[in-house]
Design a protein around this motif. Sequence first.
Motif, PDB file in Angstrom:
ATOM      1  N   ILE A   1     -16.429  32.663 -72.547  1.00  0.00           N
ATOM      2  CA  ILE A   1     -17.853  32.351 -72.677  1.00  0.00           C
ATOM      3  C   ILE A   1     -18.186  31.024 -71.991  1.00  0.00           C
ATOM      4  CG2 ILE A   1     -19.713  31.824 -74.332  1.00  0.00           C
ATOM      5  CD1 ILE A   1     -18.374  33.847 -76.234  1.00  0.00           C
ATOM      6  N   GLU A   2     -17.242  30.099 -71.953  1.00  0.00           N
ATOM      7  CA  GLU A   2     -17.467  28.848 -71.229  1.00  0.00           C
ATOM      8  C   GLU A   2     -17.753  29.132 -69.750  1.00  0.00           C
ATOM      9  OE1 GLU A   2     -15.407  24.432 -70.717  1.00  0.00           O
ATOM     10  OE2 GLU A   2     -14.155  26.153 -71.238  1.00  0.00           O
ATOM     11  N   ARG A   3     -16.969  30.032 -69.154  1.00  0.00           N
ATOM     12  CA  ARG A   3     -17.190  30.413 -67.748  1.00  0.00           C
ATOM     13  C   ARG A   3     -18.503  31.182 -67.594  1.00  0.00           C
ATOM     14  NH1 ARG A   3     -11.837  31.947 -68.511  1.00  0.00           N
ATOM     15  NH2 ARG A   3     -12.420  34.162 -68.494  1.00  0.00           N
TER      16      ARG A   3
ATOM     17  N   PRO B   1     -17.112  32.927 -81.707  1.00  0.00           N
ATOM     18  CA  PRO B   1     -17.421  32.574 -80.307  1.00  0.00           C
ATOM     19  C   PRO B   1     -18.784  33.140 -79.914  1.00  0.00           C
ATOM     20  CG  PRO B   1     -15.183  33.401 -80.493  1.00  0.00           C
ATOM     21  CD  PRO B   1     -15.844  33.654 -81.817  1.00  0.00           C
ATOM     22  N   SER B   2     -19.597  32.323 -79.272  1.00  0.00           N
ATOM     23  CA  SER B   2     -20.937  32.776 -78.880  1.00  0.00           C
ATOM     24  C   SER B   2     -21.437  31.940 -77.716  1.00  0.00           C
ATOM     25  CB  SER B   2     -21.902  32.654 -80.065  1.00  0.00           C
ATOM     26  OG  SER B   2     -23.156  33.234 -79.751  1.00  0.00           O
ATOM     27  N   MET B   3     -22.501  32.421 -77.107  1.00  0.00           N
ATOM     28  CA  MET B   3     -23.172  31.658 -76.069  1.00  0.00           C
ATOM     29  C   MET B   3     -24.454  31.095 -76.670  1.00  0.00           C
ATOM     30  SD  MET B   3     -24.379  32.720 -72.196  1.00  0.00           S
ATOM     31  CE  MET B   3     -22.750  33.222 -71.709  1.00  0.00           C
ATOM     32  N   TYR B   4     -24.584  29.775 -76.637  1.00  0.00           N
ATOM     33  CA  TYR B   4     -25.735  29.098 -77.235  1.00  0.00           C
ATOM     34  C   TYR B   4     -26.702  28.615 -76.151  1.00  0.00           C
ATOM     35  CZ  TYR B   4     -22.931  29.130 -81.472  1.00  0.00           C
ATOM     36  OH  TYR B   4     -22.189  29.541 -82.547  1.00  0.00           O
ATOM     37  N   ARG B   5     -27.946  28.521 -76.540  1.00  0.00           N
ATOM     38  CA  ARG B   5     -28.964  27.916 -75.682  1.00  0.00           C
ATOM     39  C   ARG B   5     -29.092  26.475 -76.121  1.00  0.00           C
ATOM     40  NH1 ARG B   5     -31.116  28.609 -70.677  1.00  0.00           N
ATOM     41  NH2 ARG B   5     -33.351  28.181 -70.586  1.00  0.00           N
TER      42      ARG B   5
END
Length: 677
Positions: free
Chosen positions: A565-567, A445-449
């Motif tokens: 992470i979606e939020r 799980p990660s936050m992508y640009r």
Amino acid sequence: MREKLLKLFNKKNKWTLEELRKEMVTDSSSKLVSLMKTLNSLVAERKLINNHACYFPVKDEDVVGKVKDISKFEISVSNPEKKVYVEKKYAQNVFVEDEVLAVKEKGVWKVKHIFAHNIYRITGYFIKLKGRLVFHSDIDFHRDFEITNLNQFKINVNDRVVVKVIKYDNPMLVEIEKVIGNNKEKGVDITALLMKNNIRMEFNKKVEEEIRNLPAKVTSREIKSRRDLRFLQTVTIDGEDAKDFDDAISITENENGYSLYVHIADVSYYVKEGSSIDKEAYARGTSIYVCDRVVPMLPVELSNGICSLNESVERNTITCQMEINNQGIIESYLIYPSVIFSDRRCTYNKVNECLNGNEAAIEEYASLQKMIVTMYDCAKLLEKQANKRGSIEFVSVEPIIELNKKGKAINVTLRESGESEQIIEQFMIAANMCVANYMDDNNIPSMYRVHMEPDYEDLLKLKNICANFNIDVTIEEITPSIIQRLLDSIEDESVYVAISNVALRTMQKARYSNECLGHFGLSLAQYCHFTAPIRRYSDLVVHRMLRKYLFDNFQGNKEKDYSKIERQALQMSNKEMEAIIVEREINDYKIAEYMESFIGDVFEGIIVSVLEFGFFVQLDNSAEGLVAARTLFGYYEYEEKTMSLIGPRRTYTIGNRVKVRVTDVNVSKGQIGFEIV
């Protein structure tokens, strides 16, 4: 009931509540309640309008959107799908940010209904009028103000305050929320703008308590648990006035190419999820940079202290170590917790001077000369690979606003980007690529640009504008390399600036996501933000996921992190946009303040945008102003396809270089008026 109601409005445009009640045969109280709930729901969805006399529908061709003040003559009403312009005489004295209905009548857009006011705080100062103190708002709201709690404050003439709106009326009912200071005090005007935009500028007591418990230096126990990289020659390269250092660089050369180390401050080690510091950082989302200050995401004790990679101290970091071959291809990488010692705090200007052969700078950085050349050579290879894959290089215009001791704007110049800035940019992109690759390939799980492909309609506008200059561009199967080749083909500087601006506006806005959707502008399938956790919460999220899944080898269920992470991604995208808006508003305000002293003077500039009511001209110092169509000689017709104003003697289109005279300046709105010379 919903569908039946909507069908009624297809038969007749206006209905009173009584007519609807009879038509819907609501002969019981429960049916009447159901009718009212359905009507209220349709009003909330902006499908119907209730003007308290009757209900009428919002038509497909109408525009429901928010108001923005464009010039002294026009406002815009926009939503994500459409933007229209309304002359102020047809705007019903709306406020900025109001949600309104715009309707086109006989070819003219008019505001016909105000759904909601969205301004809750107003800034201004007190003047003396007929012997009494009167609140004068910075923006003209076309009405007086009644302050309910004035007697609770000791107010003087020129005291600047923030008031909270209690009731929209005439006079508008407000109460003083905070006295900011006196207009004569430095920085009070910018503080007011930040407060008006609800920017969080103070840290609460819980945050302050947690700060006191944080360590001041790296301990020997921490060093033993990390990879010790203190032996590497390590530097930071930043602007002259930087105080928080997210990233540091080490590099060695070998027969196969280079070992590049990008060290990033290990903020996640100090800022624990769920702590008061973390909650405040999440609420802020990002640091905000304006001309006289930084509003930090983290308290300065962290951002300038234990988390900052300051010169001559040990710091905990997360390192992305990359092996780069002689063609600039990253063959392998490692990501791990580390400890470093920053040998030198370098500046962009000094490194640029070294690369340009300045003897004084070379002598000052004598011990770093080999490293600087090695970094330059490695960055050029990375840049070559970026160009090969089709990464787009847009021209960005960033103003530097110089203030005097009283905080007034006295000069505006453009920030210049040299080789050292390009070196750091290439290294940061490389590290972000590697981290995104690791997270995506390992299903972490990660936050992508993410940056999506532009819409066809926007590309068509770019194609039509390019046709004005006999430039052909293929848009049917668009790729980043096609956009870059277009920009590379333009030799005329004015046309290049204009087309680059249009191409940039054609692009969709980059955002954050828990899905790896690629980055169109960089021509990358995988990308994230990893390199700035002191000033971006998105990067802090990535660091936490690295620690959890890579360093601590968590093997449990990932779904909770994906949902969280979606939020978080939505919050970070919104906070980034808010920061951009307030930074731009303050820049516009200070640039207008500077240009006010040039009313009547003549300048040259480039037309960067053409609309039906006029065109915007950008001067060489980045100041933008409107040439209103009504000030042009003769009748001008707007051609939307080519974004041109066509008149009896000449045509004005994007990319034209023109001479303009400054006619008027509204400092509080950040607006400048020009006329053609």
